[in-house]
Design a protein around this motif. Sequence first.
Motif, PDB file in Angstrom:
ATOM      1  N   LEU A   1      15.751 -27.178 -29.916  1.00 14.80           N
ATOM      2  CA  LEU A   1      16.519 -26.698 -31.068  1.00 14.80           C
ATOM      3  C   LEU A   1      16.860 -27.812 -32.057  1.00 14.80           C
ATOM      4  N   GLY A   2      17.482 -28.886 -31.562  1.00 11.94           N
ATOM      5  CA  GLY A   2      18.012 -29.918 -32.452  1.00 11.94           C
ATOM      6  C   GLY A   2      16.981 -30.791 -33.109  1.00 11.94           C
ATOM      7  N   SER A   3      15.761 -30.866 -32.540  1.00 10.61           N
ATOM      8  CA  SER A   3      14.772 -31.770 -33.111  1.00 10.61           C
ATOM      9  C   SER A   3      14.293 -31.324 -34.494  1.00 10.61           C
ATOM     10  N   GLY A   4      14.464 -30.031 -34.816  1.00 12.44           N
ATOM     11  CA  GLY A   4      14.093 -29.565 -36.151  1.00 12.44           C
ATOM     12  C   GLY A   4      14.951 -30.211 -37.220  1.00 12.44           C
ATOM     13  N   LYS A   5      16.255 -30.230 -37.006  1.00  5.25           N
ATOM     14  CA  LYS A   5      17.174 -30.861 -37.949  1.00  5.25           C
ATOM     15  C   LYS A   5      16.918 -32.359 -38.042  1.00  5.25           C
ATOM     16  N   ALA A   6      16.669 -32.989 -36.878  1.00  6.51           N
ATOM     17  CA  ALA A   6      16.420 -34.429 -36.866  1.00  6.51           C
ATOM     18  C   ALA A   6      15.134 -34.776 -37.616  1.00  6.51           C
ATOM     19  N   LEU A   7      14.071 -33.981 -37.409  1.00  2.00           N
ATOM     20  CA  LEU A   7      12.823 -34.211 -38.134  1.00  2.00           C
ATOM     21  C   LEU A   7      13.033 -34.078 -39.639  1.00  2.00           C
ATOM     22  N   HIS A   8      13.777 -33.070 -40.037  1.00  2.00           N
ATOM     23  CA  HIS A   8      14.023 -32.808 -41.451  1.00  2.00           C
ATOM     24  C   HIS A   8      14.791 -33.967 -42.091  1.00  2.00           C
ATOM     25  N   GLN A   9      15.692 -34.583 -41.347  1.00  6.72           N
ATOM     26  CA  GLN A   9      16.523 -35.653 -41.880  1.00  6.72           C
ATOM     27  C   GLN A   9      15.822 -37.010 -41.852  1.00  6.72           C
ATOM     28  N   ILE A  10      15.017 -37.245 -40.819  1.00 10.36           N
ATOM     29  CA  ILE A  10      14.522 -38.593 -40.546  1.00 10.36           C
ATOM     30  C   ILE A  10      13.044 -38.750 -40.848  1.00 10.36           C
ATOM     31  N   GLY A  11      12.262 -37.724 -40.540  1.00 10.03           N
ATOM     32  CA  GLY A  11      10.814 -37.825 -40.670  1.00 10.03           C
ATOM     33  C   GLY A  11      10.170 -38.101 -39.323  1.00 10.03           C
ATOM     34  N   THR A  12       8.892 -38.429 -39.344  1.00  6.71           N
ATOM     35  CA  THR A  12       8.147 -38.604 -38.101  1.00  6.71           C
ATOM     36  C   THR A  12       8.534 -39.859 -37.332  1.00  6.71           C
ATOM     37  N   GLY A  13       9.323 -40.743 -37.956  1.00  3.77           N
ATOM     38  CA  GLY A  13       9.842 -41.899 -37.229  1.00  3.77           C
ATOM     39  C   GLY A  13      10.693 -41.504 -36.045  1.00  3.77           C
ATOM     40  N   LEU A  14      11.092 -40.221 -35.999  1.00  5.95           N
ATOM     41  CA  LEU A  14      11.842 -39.717 -34.847  1.00  5.95           C
ATOM     42  C   LEU A  14      11.051 -39.936 -33.556  1.00  5.95           C
ATOM     43  N   ILE A  15       9.734 -39.901 -33.651  1.00  9.23           N
ATOM     44  CA  ILE A  15       8.884 -40.147 -32.476  1.00  9.23           C
ATOM     45  C   ILE A  15       9.153 -41.540 -31.925  1.00  9.23           C
ATOM     46  N   LEU A  16       9.179 -42.543 -32.817  1.00  9.81           N
ATOM     47  CA  LEU A  16       9.428 -43.927 -32.410  1.00  9.81           C
ATOM     48  C   LEU A  16      10.836 -44.082 -31.850  1.00  9.81           C
ATOM     49  N   ILE A  17      11.802 -43.404 -32.453  1.00 13.51           N
ATOM     50  CA  ILE A  17      13.189 -43.508 -31.997  1.00 13.51           C
ATOM     51  C   ILE A  17      13.339 -42.943 -30.585  1.00 13.51           C
ATOM     52  N   TYR A  18      12.694 -41.805 -30.315  1.00 16.04           N
ATOM     53  CA  TYR A  18      12.723 -41.259 -28.955  1.00 16.04           C
ATOM     54  C   TYR A  18      12.082 -42.231 -27.965  1.00 16.04           C
ATOM     55  N   ALA A  19      11.002 -42.902 -28.383  1.00 15.81           N
ATOM     56  CA  ALA A  19      10.323 -43.846 -27.493  1.00 15.81           C
ATOM     57  C   ALA A  19      11.230 -45.037 -27.171  1.00 15.81           C
ATOM     58  N   ILE A  20      11.913 -45.584 -28.189  1.00 18.80           N
ATOM     59  CA  ILE A  20      12.821 -46.718 -27.974  1.00 18.80           C
ATOM     60  C   ILE A  20      13.980 -46.307 -27.075  1.00 18.80           C
ATOM     61  N   ALA A  21      14.593 -45.172 -27.392  1.00 22.61           N
ATOM     62  CA  ALA A  21      15.706 -44.691 -26.573  1.00 22.61           C
ATOM     63  C   ALA A  21      15.251 -44.411 -25.147  1.00 22.61           C
ATOM     64  N   GLY A  22      14.019 -43.912 -25.001  1.00 26.97           N
ATOM     65  CA  GLY A  22      13.479 -43.645 -23.674  1.00 26.97           C
ATOM     66  C   GLY A  22      13.338 -44.911 -22.846  1.00 26.97           C
ATOM     67  N   VAL A  23      12.920 -46.004 -23.471  1.00 26.69           N
ATOM     68  CA  VAL A  23      12.817 -47.285 -22.767  1.00 26.69           C
ATOM     69  C   VAL A  23      14.197 -47.725 -22.278  1.00 26.69           C
ATOM     70  N   MET A  24      15.206 -47.577 -23.126  1.00 28.22           N
ATOM     71  CA  MET A  24      16.568 -47.960 -22.732  1.00 28.22           C
ATOM     72  C   MET A  24      17.064 -47.113 -21.562  1.00 28.22           C
ATOM     73  N   ILE A  25      16.804 -45.823 -21.612  1.00 31.40           N
ATOM     74  CA  ILE A  25      17.208 -44.939 -20.525  1.00 31.40           C
ATOM     75  C   ILE A  25      16.461 -45.298 -19.241  1.00 31.40           C
ATOM     76  N   PHE A  26      15.195 -45.689 -19.366  1.00 31.43           N
ATOM     77  CA  PHE A  26      14.420 -46.094 -18.205  1.00 31.43           C
ATOM     78  C   PHE A  26      15.068 -47.279 -17.503  1.00 31.43           C
ATOM     79  N   PHE A  27      15.554 -48.261 -18.266  1.00 35.43           N
ATOM     80  CA  PHE A  27      16.217 -49.411 -17.661  1.00 35.43           C
ATOM     81  C   PHE A  27      17.522 -48.995 -16.983  1.00 35.43           C
ATOM     82  N   VAL A  28      18.259 -48.075 -17.591  1.00 37.22           N
ATOM     83  CA  VAL A  28      19.477 -47.560 -16.943  1.00 37.22           C
ATOM     84  C   VAL A  28      19.122 -46.924 -15.605  1.00 37.22           C
ATOM     85  N   MET A  29      18.061 -46.133 -15.595  1.00 41.27           N
ATOM     86  CA  MET A  29      17.659 -45.454 -14.374  1.00 41.27           C
ATOM     87  C   MET A  29      17.141 -46.433 -13.323  1.00 41.27           C
TER      88      MET A  29
END
Length: 460
Positions: free
Chosen positions: A33-61
Amino acid sequence: MSQPATEEYRKDLSTRHINMIAIGGAIGVGLFLGSGKALHQIGTGLILIYAIAGVMIFFVMRALGELLMYRPVSGSFAEYAGEFIGPWARFAVGWGYWLVWIVTGMAEITAVGKYFQFWFPQVPQWIPALGALVVLSGVNLIAVKLFGEFEFWFALIKVIAIIGLIVLAAAILVFGFSDLGPTASLSNIWAHGGLFPNGGAQALMAFQIVMFAFIGVEMVGQTASESANPQKVLPRAINAVMWRILIFYVGALVALTALVPWFQFPADSSPFVHAFTLIGIPAAAGVINFVVTTAALSSCNSGIYSTGRMLRTLSEEGQAPRAASRLSGRGVPARAIAVTFCAMFIGVVLNYFVPEEAFTYITSASTAGAIFTWAMILIAHLGYRRKIARGEIQAGPFRMPLAPYSNYVVLAFLAMVAVLLAFDAETRIALYITPVLAIAIAIGYAASRKRQREGAPTRS
């Protein structure tokens, strides 16, 4: 009266349960649901942001995983915070995490009520919300294996929806069928203003949106004491977090933006519905509504499970009412789950009387609470590593990469996300609510310490 030593959890969660719980925890309603609003606001760079955040979450895990291999226990992060930071940290993490899931559970059962109205608009949304709470509480009271089965199928539905989108997108890109065939192209990802067409500031703000989507990924740590083979299963599930994020978030967003240019996604609806409708799939809205309904049910189910175990852990330490520590004959913390039911039932009542805006304000505190939990896992891991360096405990084979430097990098990242909450009107309320909750937890800890000094039984 102290708890009998014979009361232990049953190890009824199998490998497939743990793997799907890990997957389900990494895929939230926000992606659908929420990724539609995020895409509209940010653009396709949202892909990179999810990847960076995913790396951080991986280290937490990975930090959590190393602690779990040291001592696999229920209420894991609260236990580790207590051992490697201090008793106050056990209380703060335990009650803070309990409150995060209670609030999240309230929001999710409200979401179930809203989604249910898609098919039955005349039914008041508090009725399906109450029904969901009753059924899921019953599932958690019967047996942990039944909880695992529900989570397995809830997660599988989300996985099928995302994999289906990715496969369809790949087929359209290769064979050019459907109405999207002539315009679908990987170049859509960078051809319309670049990755960040609306500027770097908007991109930076996306991190606090993205991190909210990962709330619940740490829940796999709660399953440690009920897993049939935690030393083998948990490391595999944790190591798989990174590629799951890459497939289910990055892969899904690449598929969406290759099919449809980012600026064509409506900000107020699901990008999955929009893409499936353009492809020509009948009843696309109904299909995605079913998926997000199961995602909300999954989150609520996980919340009941997590809060029950965390409350029991606090009870065993004398930091919650002693009655909550008892297990039922089926090996589940029935009394703690009953307390959770009563707390979440308040959400049904509020859902009946209070405007929807109240939930927006309350749930904004969930992100701050999750950031606090993740930070405390990293800090507890630093304490664990210091004890290893002093020779007080032995290092295990499953170690967090690049520690302690990776700890500091991720802690700095989480601090940045917390600061970003202040720059968004919808999330700024979290910074007002969090100090109030912190004061309440501090008062509660002082009261529990006083009871312990006066002779209330506690387990060391």
